[in-house]
Design a protein around this motif. Structure first.
Motif, PDB file in Angstrom:
ATOM      1  N   TYR A 159       0.856  -1.179   0.000  1.00  0.00           N
ATOM      2  CA  TYR A 159       0.000   0.000   0.000  1.00  0.00           C
ATOM      3  C   TYR A 159       0.899   1.237   0.000  1.00  0.00           C
ATOM      4  O   TYR A 159       1.867   1.308   0.758  1.00  0.00           O
ATOM      5  N   SER A 161       0.330   4.147   1.129  1.00  0.00           N
ATOM      6  CA  SER A 161       0.312   4.822   2.427  1.00  0.00           C
ATOM      7  C   SER A 161       1.196   4.089   3.429  1.00  0.00           C
ATOM      8  O   SER A 161       1.814   4.705   4.304  1.00  0.00           O
ATOM      9  N   ALA A 162       1.299   2.752   3.305  1.00  0.00           N
ATOM     10  CA  ALA A 162       2.173   1.993   4.196  1.00  0.00           C
ATOM     11  C   ALA A 162       3.631   2.342   3.934  1.00  0.00           C
ATOM     12  O   ALA A 162       4.434   2.471   4.871  1.00  0.00           O
ATOM     13  N   GLU A 165       4.288   5.605   5.737  1.00  0.00           N
ATOM     14  CA  GLU A 165       4.354   5.473   7.194  1.00  0.00           C
ATOM     15  C   GLU A 165       5.616   4.743   7.658  1.00  0.00           C
ATOM     16  O   GLU A 165       6.301   5.175   8.589  1.00  0.00           O
ATOM     17  N   ILE A 193       2.992   1.737  14.303  1.00  0.00           N
ATOM     18  CA  ILE A 193       1.728   1.561  13.589  1.00  0.00           C
ATOM     19  C   ILE A 193       0.806   0.621  14.359  1.00  0.00           C
ATOM     20  O   ILE A 193      -0.373   0.909  14.574  1.00  0.00           O
ATOM     21  N   GLN A 199      -5.625   3.561  14.988  1.00  0.00           N
ATOM     22  CA  GLN A 199      -5.373   3.126  13.624  1.00  0.00           C
ATOM     23  C   GLN A 199      -6.595   2.442  13.022  1.00  0.00           C
ATOM     24  O   GLN A 199      -7.348   1.744  13.696  1.00  0.00           O
ATOM     25  N   ARG A 203      -4.581  -1.136   8.855  1.00  0.00           N
ATOM     26  CA  ARG A 203      -3.169  -0.875   9.085  1.00  0.00           C
ATOM     27  C   ARG A 203      -2.542  -1.836  10.083  1.00  0.00           C
ATOM     28  O   ARG A 203      -1.330  -1.872  10.216  1.00  0.00           O
ATOM     29  N   THR A 204      -3.346  -2.593  10.791  1.00  0.00           N
ATOM     30  CA  THR A 204      -2.798  -3.581  11.714  1.00  0.00           C
ATOM     31  C   THR A 204      -2.706  -4.966  11.079  1.00  0.00           C
ATOM     32  O   THR A 204      -2.157  -5.883  11.681  1.00  0.00           O
ATOM     33  N   TYR A 208      -0.446  -5.090   5.363  1.00  0.00           N
ATOM     34  CA  TYR A 208      -0.116  -3.667   5.333  1.00  0.00           C
ATOM     35  C   TYR A 208       1.323  -3.407   5.760  1.00  0.00           C
ATOM     36  O   TYR A 208       2.070  -2.697   5.068  1.00  0.00           O
ATOM     37  N   TRP A 209       1.746  -3.995   6.887  1.00  0.00           N
ATOM     38  CA  TRP A 209       3.046  -3.628   7.467  1.00  0.00           C
ATOM     39  C   TRP A 209       4.142  -4.676   7.292  1.00  0.00           C
ATOM     40  O   TRP A 209       5.325  -4.380   7.436  1.00  0.00           O
TER      41      TRP A 209
END
Length: 218
Positions: A159, A161-162, A165, A193, A199, A203-204, A208-209
């Motif tokens: 993503y 946005s990820a 961040e 995050i 959040q 995002r969790t 995403y991360w």
């Protein structure tokens, strides 16, 4: 690909332009630039070209940067017709052997880098070169060959946005604690995050991360 009478086939600029836009990439490099302040050099849009990278290399300016960030599409061999792994830069109107809009692994390997960290904030920059391959792709290996000490890479499409961040969080952490390893700074960026109660649930989720990884010496 398109035929090239003087060398290997060239990328088709129209195909590169048709790739999905990365709406947060400019925001990402600008945010990282603010972390570094006046020492940062930003090249976006029409300045972010294969020609520019090669000119910076020829003038030895590229070797002066301790951190280099590419926020763009990364292609594996065969993806979108790419002849080899590469990074998509702003395509020229007319492709040439020097600039067809795709900075390939072979071209990256000839660069002279002294960067302690190269950020490949793009899709699949650590992916194998085919569906069954393991380990780092030729793209990531090329940056090591060019002189990069460590890389921030991604294991699957991310993503946008990820990417913003995670990368900005990593650099803010290193600004506060310069002696941290890049891997620990990445870990803390991801934890920030996950530990934020406000959040969005998306995002969790690991999709995403989790694709981000540090590989290399630090």
């Amino acid at each position: 690909l398109m035929d090239n009478d003087t060398g290997p086939p060239l990328a088709r600029p129209a195909v590169l332009r048709s790739l999905p836009r990365l709406p947060d990439s400019a925001c990402e490099v600008e945010a990282i630039g603010r972390v570094f302040g006046g020492s940062a050099s930003l090249f976006t849009g029409p300045q972010a070209t294969e020609t520019k990278v090669k000119l910076l290399d020829a003038s030895a300016q590229l070797a002066q940067y301790d951190v280099i960030v590419f926020a763009t599409h990364g292609l594996t061999a065969g993806e979108a017709g790419a002849r080899a792994p590469g990074l998509v830069l702003t395509p020229p109107d007319t492709p040439t052997a020097e600039d067809d809009g795709l900075l390939t692994a072979a071209e990256i390997a000839t660069l002279g880098l002294k960067a302690s960290l190269v950020v490949l904030s793009a899709c699949n920059t650590a992916a194998g070169e085919d569906a069954n391959a393991e380990g780092l792709s030729g793209l990531a290996r090329a940056f090591f060959h060019a002189g990069g000490s460590s890389l921030l890479v991604t294991h699957w499409s991310v993503y946008s946005s990820a990417a913003v961040e995670v990368s900005t969080g990593l650099f803010r952490t290193l600004q506060d604690e310069p002696d941290l390893s890049h891997a620990e700074a990445l870990r803390r960026s991801v934890l920030a995050i996950l530990d934020d109660p406000a959040q969005d649930p998306l995002r969790t989720h690991p999709s995403y991360w989790a694709p981000f990884a540090i590989v290399g010496l630090r």
